[in-house]
Design a protein around this motif. Structure first.
Motif, PDB file in Angstrom:
ATOM      1  N   ASP A  55       0.814  -1.221   0.000  1.00  0.00           N
ATOM      2  CA  ASP A  55       0.000   0.000   0.000  1.00  0.00           C
ATOM      3  C   ASP A  55       0.842   1.263   0.000  1.00  0.00           C
ATOM      4  O   ASP A  55       0.311   2.372   0.055  1.00  0.00           O
ATOM      5  N   HIS A  56       2.158   1.092   0.033  1.00  0.00           N
ATOM      6  CA  HIS A  56       3.056   2.260   0.082  1.00  0.00           C
ATOM      7  C   HIS A  56       4.339   1.921  -0.659  1.00  0.00           C
ATOM      8  O   HIS A  56       4.706   0.751  -0.765  1.00  0.00           O
ATOM      9  N   PHE A  57       5.032   2.959  -1.126  1.00  0.00           N
ATOM     10  CA  PHE A  57       6.307   2.697  -1.799  1.00  0.00           C
ATOM     11  C   PHE A  57       7.372   2.206  -0.835  1.00  0.00           C
ATOM     12  O   PHE A  57       8.173   1.346  -1.155  1.00  0.00           O
ATOM     13  N   VAL A  58       7.393   2.791   0.358  1.00  0.00           N
ATOM     14  CA  VAL A  58       8.460   2.469   1.322  1.00  0.00           C
ATOM     15  C   VAL A  58       7.815   2.050   2.642  1.00  0.00           C
ATOM     16  O   VAL A  58       6.962   2.774   3.180  1.00  0.00           O
ATOM     17  N   GLY A  59       8.239   0.887   3.161  1.00  0.00           N
ATOM     18  CA  GLY A  59       7.701   0.414   4.441  1.00  0.00           C
ATOM     19  C   GLY A  59       6.193   0.226   4.344  1.00  0.00           C
ATOM     20  O   GLY A  59       5.640  -0.002   3.267  1.00  0.00           O
ATOM     21  N   ASP A  60       5.543   0.368   5.495  1.00  0.00           N
ATOM     22  CA  ASP A  60       4.092   0.196   5.504  1.00  0.00           C
ATOM     23  C   ASP A  60       3.422   1.471   5.999  1.00  0.00           C
ATOM     24  O   ASP A  60       2.427   1.451   6.704  1.00  0.00           O
ATOM     25  N   TYR A  61       4.028   2.597   5.675  1.00  0.00           N
ATOM     26  CA  TYR A  61       3.484   3.878   6.132  1.00  0.00           C
ATOM     27  C   TYR A  61       3.651   4.930   5.029  1.00  0.00           C
ATOM     28  O   TYR A  61       4.446   4.760   4.107  1.00  0.00           O
ATOM     29  N   THR A  62       2.874   6.015   5.149  1.00  0.00           N
ATOM     30  CA  THR A  62       2.881   7.068   4.121  1.00  0.00           C
ATOM     31  C   THR A  62       4.170   7.875   4.189  1.00  0.00           C
ATOM     32  O   THR A  62       4.591   8.289   5.267  1.00  0.00           O
ATOM     33  N   THR A  63       4.765   8.055   3.021  1.00  0.00           N
ATOM     34  CA  THR A  63       5.969   8.899   2.938  1.00  0.00           C
ATOM     35  C   THR A  63       5.801   9.910   1.800  1.00  0.00           C
ATOM     36  O   THR A  63       4.840   9.839   1.024  1.00  0.00           O
ATOM     37  N   ASN A  64       6.789  10.788   1.699  1.00  0.00           N
ATOM     38  CA  ASN A  64       6.809  11.761   0.603  1.00  0.00           C
ATOM     39  C   ASN A  64       6.726  11.083  -0.756  1.00  0.00           C
ATOM     40  O   ASN A  64       6.212  11.673  -1.708  1.00  0.00           O
ATOM     41  N   ALA A  65       7.250   9.856  -0.852  1.00  0.00           N
ATOM     42  CA  ALA A  65       7.211   9.145  -2.140  1.00  0.00           C
ATOM     43  C   ALA A  65       5.758   8.891  -2.543  1.00  0.00           C
ATOM     44  O   ALA A  65       5.395   9.036  -3.719  1.00  0.00           O
ATOM     45  N   ASP A  66       4.906   8.536  -1.576  1.00  0.00           N
ATOM     46  CA  ASP A  66       3.484   8.300  -1.860  1.00  0.00           C
ATOM     47  C   ASP A  66       2.780   9.625  -2.200  1.00  0.00           C
ATOM     48  O   ASP A  66       1.960   9.674  -3.115  1.00  0.00           O
ATOM     49  N   LEU A  67       3.095  10.668  -1.436  1.00  0.00           N
ATOM     50  CA  LEU A  67       2.430  11.952  -1.669  1.00  0.00           C
ATOM     51  C   LEU A  67       2.770  12.487  -3.061  1.00  0.00           C
ATOM     52  O   LEU A  67       1.887  12.949  -3.799  1.00  0.00           O
ATOM     53  N   TYR A  68       4.038  12.412  -3.416  1.00  0.00           N
ATOM     54  CA  TYR A  68       4.455  12.890  -4.740  1.00  0.00           C
ATOM     55  C   TYR A  68       3.745  12.075  -5.809  1.00  0.00           C
ATOM     56  O   TYR A  68       3.207  12.608  -6.789  1.00  0.00           O
ATOM     57  N   PHE A  69       3.740  10.745  -5.594  1.00  0.00           N
ATOM     58  CA  PHE A  69       3.101   9.857  -6.569  1.00  0.00           C
ATOM     59  C   PHE A  69       1.618  10.192  -6.713  1.00  0.00           C
ATOM     60  O   PHE A  69       1.076  10.188  -7.824  1.00  0.00           O
ATOM     61  N   TYR A  70       0.939  10.469  -5.596  1.00  0.00           N
ATOM     62  CA  TYR A  70      -0.507  10.726  -5.658  1.00  0.00           C
ATOM     63  C   TYR A  70      -0.809  11.874  -6.627  1.00  0.00           C
ATOM     64  O   TYR A  70      -1.741  11.791  -7.418  1.00  0.00           O
ATOM     65  N   HIS A  71      -0.004  12.924  -6.574  1.00  0.00           N
ATOM     66  CA  HIS A  71      -0.265  14.038  -7.493  1.00  0.00           C
ATOM     67  C   HIS A  71       0.118  13.671  -8.926  1.00  0.00           C
ATOM     68  O   HIS A  71      -0.642  13.896  -9.864  1.00  0.00           O
ATOM     69  N   ILE A  72       1.275  13.100  -9.081  1.00  0.00           N
ATOM     70  CA  ILE A  72       1.731  12.819 -10.446  1.00  0.00           C
ATOM     71  C   ILE A  72       0.825  11.783 -11.126  1.00  0.00           C
ATOM     72  O   ILE A  72       0.600  11.843 -12.346  1.00  0.00           O
ATOM     73  N   ALA A  73       0.262  10.869 -10.346  1.00  0.00           N
ATOM     74  CA  ALA A  73      -0.620   9.855 -10.938  1.00  0.00           C
ATOM     75  C   ALA A  73      -1.832  10.531 -11.585  1.00  0.00           C
ATOM     76  O   ALA A  73      -2.282  10.106 -12.667  1.00  0.00           O
ATOM     77  N   SER A  74      -2.353  11.586 -10.967  1.00  0.00           N
ATOM     78  CA  SER A  74      -3.490  12.307 -11.571  1.00  0.00           C
ATOM     79  C   SER A  74      -3.077  12.913 -12.906  1.00  0.00           C
ATOM     80  O   SER A  74      -3.840  12.905 -13.871  1.00  0.00           O
ATOM     81  N   VAL A  75      -1.860  13.450 -12.944  1.00  0.00           N
ATOM     82  CA  VAL A  75      -1.367  14.059 -14.191  1.00  0.00           C
ATOM     83  C   VAL A  75      -1.174  12.963 -15.250  1.00  0.00           C
ATOM     84  O   VAL A  75      -1.584  13.117 -16.407  1.00  0.00           O
ATOM     85  N   LEU A  76      -0.579  11.849 -14.839  1.00  0.00           N
ATOM     86  CA  LEU A  76      -0.321  10.755 -15.793  1.00  0.00           C
ATOM     87  C   LEU A  76      -1.635  10.201 -16.351  1.00  0.00           C
ATOM     88  O   LEU A  76      -1.741   9.905 -17.550  1.00  0.00           O
ATOM     89  N   MET A  77      -2.649  10.087 -15.489  1.00  0.00           N
ATOM     90  CA  MET A  77      -3.945   9.563 -15.958  1.00  0.00           C
ATOM     91  C   MET A  77      -4.583  10.525 -16.950  1.00  0.00           C
ATOM     92  O   MET A  77      -5.290  10.125 -17.864  1.00  0.00           O
ATOM     93  N   CYS A  78      -4.293  11.789 -16.756  1.00  0.00           N
ATOM     94  CA  CYS A  78      -4.822  12.805 -17.673  1.00  0.00           C
ATOM     95  C   CYS A  78      -4.112  12.708 -19.032  1.00  0.00           C
ATOM     96  O   CYS A  78      -4.712  12.960 -20.076  1.00  0.00           O
TER      97      CYS A  78
END
Ligand SMILES: N[C@@H](CCC(=O)N[C@@H](CS)C(=O)NCC(=O)O)C(=O)O
Length: 218
Positions: free
Chosen positions: A146-169
């Motif tokens: 559920d996360h890029f690193v470990g089992d907790y939310t990191t900057n990698a997930d937050l960055y991905f969340y935004h970029i994924a919206s752009v990529l889907m667009c």
């Protein structure tokens, strides 16, 4: 009394400010936003007089500190307000940075494509073809996670969340080939803090500026 954190950017779009904005939201920082709607107010009035070496948008004001560069702001917010976002161990920190550096480069390319006039279907597909092997590897690394690193939310997930919206667009059908990436996007999207952010008046619908040829304008 300590002054409130202020995030400064253009109004009407998520843009690069969304990445540090997600960290401010996740960390529960109470912040103000100053959003320009007039080019001249920024370029002619404020930019030349700001006491910053590298004035740009977005920038963050926190007390006497003024910093620009969306990724530097993201790292600063994490480090000051929610250190685990940077990784709980030195090894996790290294992995988070690895993903962040990667996503930052992809983000710049993706945004450049969005702002290129008249982007063809072929050009959109080409963008993903160029990075196919990397996307496949990322997708595989996320198997059962559920996360890029470990089992907790990191900057990698937050960055991905935004970029994924752009990529889907850019090309939704291609992104959907990477089911684990898509699953991560939707699992992050369900987080309570993100749902609350989406329901707040701080949430902005439009991804890119009006001049972008790839956008999610309604
Ligand atoms: N490298 C900077 C780029 C910043 C940038 O290009 N900002 C655009 C909006 S996303 C802008 O209009 N900047 C205003 C300026 O050039 O003064 C970052 O990642 O934050």
């Amino acid at each position: 009394m300590e002054s409130k954190v202020v995030l400064v950017y253009w109004g009407g779009l998520r843009g690069a400010a969304q990445i540090p904005r997600l960290a401010l939201e996740y960390a529960g920082v109470s912040y103000d936003q100053s959003l320009y709607t007039n080019d001249e107010d920024w370029f002619k009035r404020d930019k030349p007089t700001l006491p910053m070496v590298l004035p740009n948008l977005p920038y963050l004001k926190d007390g006497d500190l003024l910093i620009s560069e969306h990724d530097a702001i993201l790292r600063y917010v994490a480090r000051k307000y929610k250190p685990e976002l940077s990784g709980k161990t030195i090894e996790d920190f290294a992995l988070v940075e690895n993903y962040l550096c990667f996503w930052t480069k992809i983000y710049i390319e993706a945004v450049n494509l969005c702002y290129t006039p008249d982007v063809t279907e072929e050009r959109r597909v080409e963008f993903f073809k160029k990075h196919e092997e990397k996307f496949q590897r990322l997708d595989k690394a996320l198997e059962g996670k559920d996360h890029f690193v470990g089992d907790y939310t990191t900057n990698a997930d937050l960055y991905f969340y935004h970029i994924a919206s752009v990529l889907m667009c850019i090309h939704k059908d291609t992104v959907e080939k990477y089911q684990n990436l898509v699953n991560l996007f939707w699992s992050l999207d369900k987080h309570e803090w993100l749902q609350n952010f989406q329901k707040s008046d701080r949430w902005i619908h439009q991804l890119n500026g009006d001049e972008a040829s790839i956008n999610n304008k309604q």
